[in-house]
Design a protein around this motif. Structure first.
Motif, PDB file in Angstrom:
ATOM      1  N   GLU A 521       0.842  -1.201   0.000  1.00 25.06           N
ATOM      2  CA  GLU A 521       0.000   0.000   0.000  1.00 25.06           C
ATOM      3  C   GLU A 521       0.875   1.248   0.000  1.00 25.06           C
ATOM      4  N   ILE A 522       1.887   1.235   0.859  1.00 23.43           N
ATOM      5  CA  ILE A 522       2.762   2.408   0.944  1.00 23.43           C
ATOM      6  C   ILE A 522       3.506   2.610  -0.380  1.00 23.43           C
ATOM      7  N   MET A 523       3.995   1.524  -0.947  1.00 20.41           N
ATOM      8  CA  MET A 523       4.762   1.660  -2.189  1.00 20.41           C
ATOM      9  C   MET A 523       3.879   2.206  -3.319  1.00 20.41           C
ATOM     10  N   THR A 524       2.627   1.777  -3.354  1.00 24.46           N
ATOM     11  CA  THR A 524       1.728   2.269  -4.403  1.00 24.46           C
ATOM     12  C   THR A 524       1.575   3.784  -4.290  1.00 24.46           C
ATOM     13  N   GLU A 525       1.378   4.240  -3.066  1.00 23.64           N
ATOM     14  CA  GLU A 525       1.250   5.699  -2.861  1.00 23.64           C
ATOM     15  C   GLU A 525       2.543   6.419  -3.230  1.00 23.64           C
ATOM     16  N   ILE A 530       6.423   9.911  -6.494  1.00 22.42           N
ATOM     17  CA  ILE A 530       7.680  10.210  -7.205  1.00 22.42           C
ATOM     18  C   ILE A 530       7.526  10.131  -8.721  1.00 22.42           C
ATOM     19  N   GLY A 531       6.379   9.645  -9.152  1.00 17.91           N
ATOM     20  CA  GLY A 531       6.108   9.688 -10.589  1.00 17.91           C
ATOM     21  C   GLY A 531       6.570   8.477 -11.366  1.00 17.91           C
ATOM     22  N   VAL A 532       6.412   7.299 -10.787  1.00 19.03           N
ATOM     23  CA  VAL A 532       6.678   6.079 -11.566  1.00 19.03           C
ATOM     24  C   VAL A 532       5.431   5.209 -11.538  1.00 19.03           C
ATOM     25  N   GLU A 533       5.371   4.307 -12.501  1.00 20.75           N
ATOM     26  CA  GLU A 533       4.214   3.416 -12.562  1.00 20.75           C
ATOM     27  C   GLU A 533       4.187   2.484 -11.344  1.00 20.75           C
ATOM     28  N   ASP A 534       3.008   2.004 -11.006  1.00 19.38           N
ATOM     29  CA  ASP A 534       2.914   1.068  -9.882  1.00 19.38           C
ATOM     30  C   ASP A 534       3.618  -0.224 -10.289  1.00 19.38           C
ATOM     31  N   PHE A 535       4.083  -0.954  -9.306  1.00 23.74           N
ATOM     32  CA  PHE A 535       4.872  -2.143  -9.620  1.00 23.74           C
ATOM     33  C   PHE A 535       4.617  -3.225  -8.590  1.00 23.74           C
ATOM     34  N   ASP A 536       4.553  -4.450  -9.099  1.00 22.66           N
ATOM     35  CA  ASP A 536       4.282  -5.588  -8.229  1.00 22.66           C
ATOM     36  C   ASP A 536       5.619  -6.233  -7.856  1.00 22.66           C
ATOM     37  N   TYR A 537       6.118  -5.941  -6.681  1.00 22.43           N
ATOM     38  CA  TYR A 537       7.432  -6.471  -6.265  1.00 22.43           C
ATOM     39  C   TYR A 537       7.331  -7.971  -5.998  1.00 22.43           C
ATOM     40  N   ASP A 538       8.414  -8.680  -6.313  1.00 21.68           N
ATOM     41  CA  ASP A 538       8.317 -10.126  -6.103  1.00 21.68           C
ATOM     42  C   ASP A 538       8.870 -10.536  -4.731  1.00 21.68           C
ATOM     43  N   PHE A 539       8.911  -9.580  -3.801  1.00 26.10           N
ATOM     44  CA  PHE A 539       9.263  -9.949  -2.433  1.00 26.10           C
ATOM     45  C   PHE A 539       8.344  -9.192  -1.483  1.00 26.10           C
ATOM     46  N   ASP A 540       8.092  -9.791  -0.363  1.00 28.10           N
ATOM     47  CA  ASP A 540       7.061  -9.240   0.496  1.00 28.10           C
ATOM     48  C   ASP A 540       7.317  -9.549   1.964  1.00 28.10           C
ATOM     49  N   THR A 541       7.598 -10.829   2.237  1.00 24.40           N
ATOM     50  CA  THR A 541       7.775 -11.252   3.631  1.00 24.40           C
ATOM     51  C   THR A 541       9.068 -10.658   4.180  1.00 24.40           C
ATOM     52  N   PRO A 542       9.210 -10.558   5.505  1.00 18.96           N
ATOM     53  CA  PRO A 542      10.448 -10.020   6.077  1.00 18.96           C
ATOM     54  C   PRO A 542      11.689 -10.758   5.579  1.00 18.96           C
ATOM     55  N   MET A 594       1.653  16.703  10.726  1.00 21.55           N
ATOM     56  CA  MET A 594       1.129  15.736   9.760  1.00 21.55           C
ATOM     57  C   MET A 594      -0.313  16.037   9.409  1.00 21.55           C
ATOM     58  N   LYS A 595      -1.052  16.457  10.404  1.00 20.80           N
ATOM     59  CA  LYS A 595      -2.478  16.709  10.172  1.00 20.80           C
ATOM     60  C   LYS A 595      -2.700  17.893   9.242  1.00 20.80           C
ATOM     61  N   LYS A 596      -1.761  18.807   9.235  1.00 24.63           N
ATOM     62  CA  LYS A 596      -1.880  19.967   8.332  1.00 24.63           C
ATOM     63  C   LYS A 596      -2.056  19.521   6.889  1.00 24.63           C
ATOM     64  N   GLY A 597      -1.427  18.404   6.555  1.00 24.09           N
ATOM     65  CA  GLY A 597      -1.621  17.820   5.240  1.00 24.09           C
ATOM     66  C   GLY A 597      -0.754  18.376   4.130  1.00 24.09           C
ATOM     67  N   THR A 598       0.165  19.288   4.437  1.00 23.52           N
ATOM     68  CA  THR A 598       1.014  19.782   3.342  1.00 23.52           C
ATOM     69  C   THR A 598       2.039  18.733   2.926  1.00 23.52           C
ATOM     70  N   MET A 599       2.523  17.986   3.932  1.00 27.39           N
ATOM     71  CA  MET A 599       3.420  16.885   3.570  1.00 27.39           C
ATOM     72  C   MET A 599       2.547  15.728   3.113  1.00 27.39           C
ATOM     73  N   LYS A 600       3.077  14.910   2.227  1.00 27.81           N
ATOM     74  CA  LYS A 600       2.282  13.785   1.729  1.00 27.81           C
ATOM     75  C   LYS A 600       2.568  12.533   2.560  1.00 27.81           C
ATOM     76  N   GLY A 601       1.911  11.459   2.182  1.00 31.04           N
ATOM     77  CA  GLY A 601       2.136  10.191   2.874  1.00 31.04           C
ATOM     78  C   GLY A 601       1.377  10.117   4.172  1.00 31.04           C
TER      79      GLY A 601
END
Ligand SMILES: Nc1ncnc2c1ncn2[C@@H]1O[C@H](COP(=O)(O)OS(=O)(=O)O)[C@@H](OP(=O)(O)O)[C@H]1O
Length: 609
Positions: A521-525, A530-542, A594-601
């Motif tokens: 979810e974080i990577m998609t956002e 940063i302006g790149v297409e979404d991507f399905d990483y082939d690693f996930d678990t710790p 953070m609540k101000k919302g000017t920063m993203k994420g």
């Protein structure tokens, strides 16, 4: 209407079939001449915003290049676009000074990184914070096909004065020619075989081709990235980033990872503890094998270094074979080797340098004395031969000491057996760490002292706290700083960055815990940001993330005290409570920010208050 449109419409008019007066004809000639002379058109979009400056003669080529980009994005750029490599080289820079990064929607360019070539290149900088999961994030970013990641994770360009002074060219050289480029990879492999090779420093000087070619292929990527978690903690880095990117063609995005502040501080303390333990092991190995390591070094490396050369692959292999197995076998072999090189360079480098340049020849004796005591090896004759190699052709300044004197001194040392003094590495070489109680309490006490001395201190005011932090905390520009509490004060650090010119809308916050549990979810956002297409990483678990970090930054785990999951010892309860209390007002400020919302994420975080 803009100047170029006027020029074009007068040109159209002159092209039409109406009867022309001599004045018209003169105007026509002048217009054509103007077009030929200027050779450039400023193309504007519908809002009249400047899009790019392009050479007239290259417009068709850009069109055909665009067509190529609409395709599958594979293959040779120039072949596909129908122009020669030389022409491609002239076309590519045209894209460099083009669109504003904010004026495009990545959704328009869904498939291939090369599609971003028309945009301003974006540098995604993971600027904070230490121990917040930045290596995991770097592993993700560097696996994205449209992001080019720097060779080393932590570039330290904007925080370390020495690096920053080398300029943007040096910064740009942190990215390889292109992933998988055989020339570059080949050279790098060769260089890496040399234990003295410091990736972050030597590469720029040594890889001439990479250096000279770097600009063009890098431009083929719309987004490049690096992760230097110290940037936001440094009191100079943000200002430098803002100024650098203000005047560069490129744009930037800043990513800041945050973590529950007490946990972060403790994680840093534990990393320090591990570093010190690792150092102790290094020291043991060094002491045990000092003599044999020295003779291998003297046999294979010293003669070449004396001539200003490096070991080739064959020499290097011989040298490695010569080293005691206990050294080459252990995982930190390279670190021991680097350590040794530092020692040797002190003895040797100082020596050779002294032979060549010192105004007083006894500098050599002094250097030798600093590192070898009372030196040396069983085979004194071999070493004397070496001394001959070193001294050949060098001019001695014999005002205080003759060459013969120096030889005699070295000989005495050789005959007494080698034992190098670890002390010659300097005070800082082996790190020291206070007890947790002292380490955290001393930070709190200095904070308190400073607070009492500062009448305007207001815990609820970000500007008050920011100026307080600027005045009261040491923020050295390099090295491990042991700023356990300071580095967890995210709000004032972020505020200072903004005060120094970082646009808050270019900051993306990531809460470490959320990243751990929901990386996708974080990577998609983040991709959008940063302006790149979404991507399905082939690693996930710790485990997979860990593997990926090791693959991408292989020496990391062995040389820095870093561990994937290093939290093994609990923080003493009393200190934990005190630190948590200390952090409370800073956490509230961060939440407000953070609540101000000017920063993203991240909009909020789960730190307990
Ligand atoms: N996916 C993911 N998300 C968030 N956090 C993660 C993740 N993976 C690892 N970790 C934890 O990150 C800690 C190391 O952080 P860094 O890599 O930033 O450390 S460093 O600044 O480079 O030294 C380290 O913390 P400690 O366990 O306290 O050592 C890791 O546990």
């Amino acid at each position: 209407m803009t100047q170029d449109r006027q020029l074009l419409s007068s040109f159209d008019h002159l092209q039409s079939g109406s009867r022309r007066t001599p004045r018209d004809q003169l105007a026509r000639v002048l217009a054509i001449l103007a077009l030929l002379c200027v050779l450039t058109l400023i193309i504007t979009d519908e809002e009249g915003e400047k899009l790019s400056t392009v050479k007239v003669s290259t417009i068709q080529k850009i069109d055909s290049f665009k067509q190529y980009l609409q395709g599958d994005g594979e293959g040779n750029v120039s072949d596909e676009a129908g122009f020669s490599d030389e022409e491609a080289e002239t076309v590519l820079p045209v894209f460099d000074a083009s669109l504003s990064a904010t004026s495009y929607d990545p959704a328009d360019f869904p498939t291939h990184s090369k599609m971003y070539i028309e945009k301003r290149r974006v540098t995604a900088i993971v600027a904070g914070s230490q121990k917040c999961g930045t290596s995991a994030l770097a592993a993700y970013l560097s696996s994205h096909p449209s992001i080019q990641f720097s060779r080393v994770k932590e570039v330290h360009h904007f925080d370390i004065d020495k690096n920053f002074k080398k300029g943007l060219k040096k910064y740009n050289a942190q990215w390889p020619i292109g992933p998988g480029d055989p020339d570059f990879e080949g050279q790098l492999e060769e260089l890496r075989k040399d234990p003295d090779f410091k990736e972050e420093e030597v590469i720029y000087d040594q890889v001439g081709v990479a250096k000279s070619k770097a600009s063009t292929p890098v431009q083929r990527y719309g987004v490049r990235a690096e992760a230097t978690p110290y940037y936001i903690a440094s009191n100079v880095a943000c200002e430098r980033i803002a100024k650098t990117f203000d005047s560069a063609d490129d744009d930037y995005r800043m990513i800041v990872m945050i973590r529950e502040p007490t946990e972060r501080a403790w994680s840093e303390y534990q990393m320090e503890t591990r570093r010190i333990e690792d150092d102790a092991k290094n020291r043991e190995v060094l002491e045990k094998h000092a003599t044999s390591m020295f003779s291998c070094y003297a046999q294979y490396k010293l003669p070449l270094f004396a001539q200003g050369k490096r070991l080739d692959a064959d020499g290097l292999q011989k040298y490695e074979e010569c080293l005691p197995e206990e050294i080459t076998e252990q995982p930190k072999h390279k670190k021991v080797e680097r350590t040794l090189a530092t020692v040797m360079n002190k003895g040797r480098g100082g020596g050779v340098k002294a032979l060549k340049t010192a105004t007083k020849a006894n500098t050599l004796a002094k250097q030798v004395n600093q590192c070898w005591e009372p030196a040396v090896p069983s085979d004194a004759d071999a070493f004397m031969e070496l001394v001959d190699t070193i001294t050949k052709g060098d001019t001695f300044i014999k005002d205080e000491m003759t060459e013969q004197d120096i030889r005699r001194q070295i000989k005495i040392k050789l005959e007494n057996g080698v034992l190098f003094k670890l002390g010659c590495l300097g005070e800082k070489f082996f790190e020291k760490l206070e007890s947790p109680d002292n380490a955290f309490r001393s930070d709190m006490i200095s904070h308190q002292t400073c607070k009492l001395a500062n009448k305007n201190y207001d815990e609820t005011s970000l500007s008050s706290i920011t100026s307080f932090v600027n005045t009261c905390y040491r923020t050295p520009s390099k090295g491990i700083t042991k700023q356990f509490l300071y580095r967890s004060l995210f709000a004032p650090q972020l505020q200072r960055c903004m005060d120094q010119g970082i646009d808050p809308s270019k900051i993306f916050l990531i809460d470490s815990e959320t990243f751990k549990t929901s990386p996708r979810e974080i990577m998609t956002e983040l991709h959008k940001f940063i302006g790149v297409e979404d991507f399905d990483y082939d690693f996930d678990t710790p485990e997979e993330v860990h593997k990926q970090i090791n693959k991408r930054f292989p020496s990391f785990e062995f040389t820095t005290g870093w561990r994937f999951d290093g939290s093994t010892v609990e923080m003493p309860e009393k200190i934990k409570n005190d630190v948590a209390k200390f952090m409370k007002p800073f956490n509230l400020l961060l939440q407000k920010m953070m609540k101000k919302g000017t920063m993203k994420g991240a909009r909020s975080f789960s730190f307990e208050n």
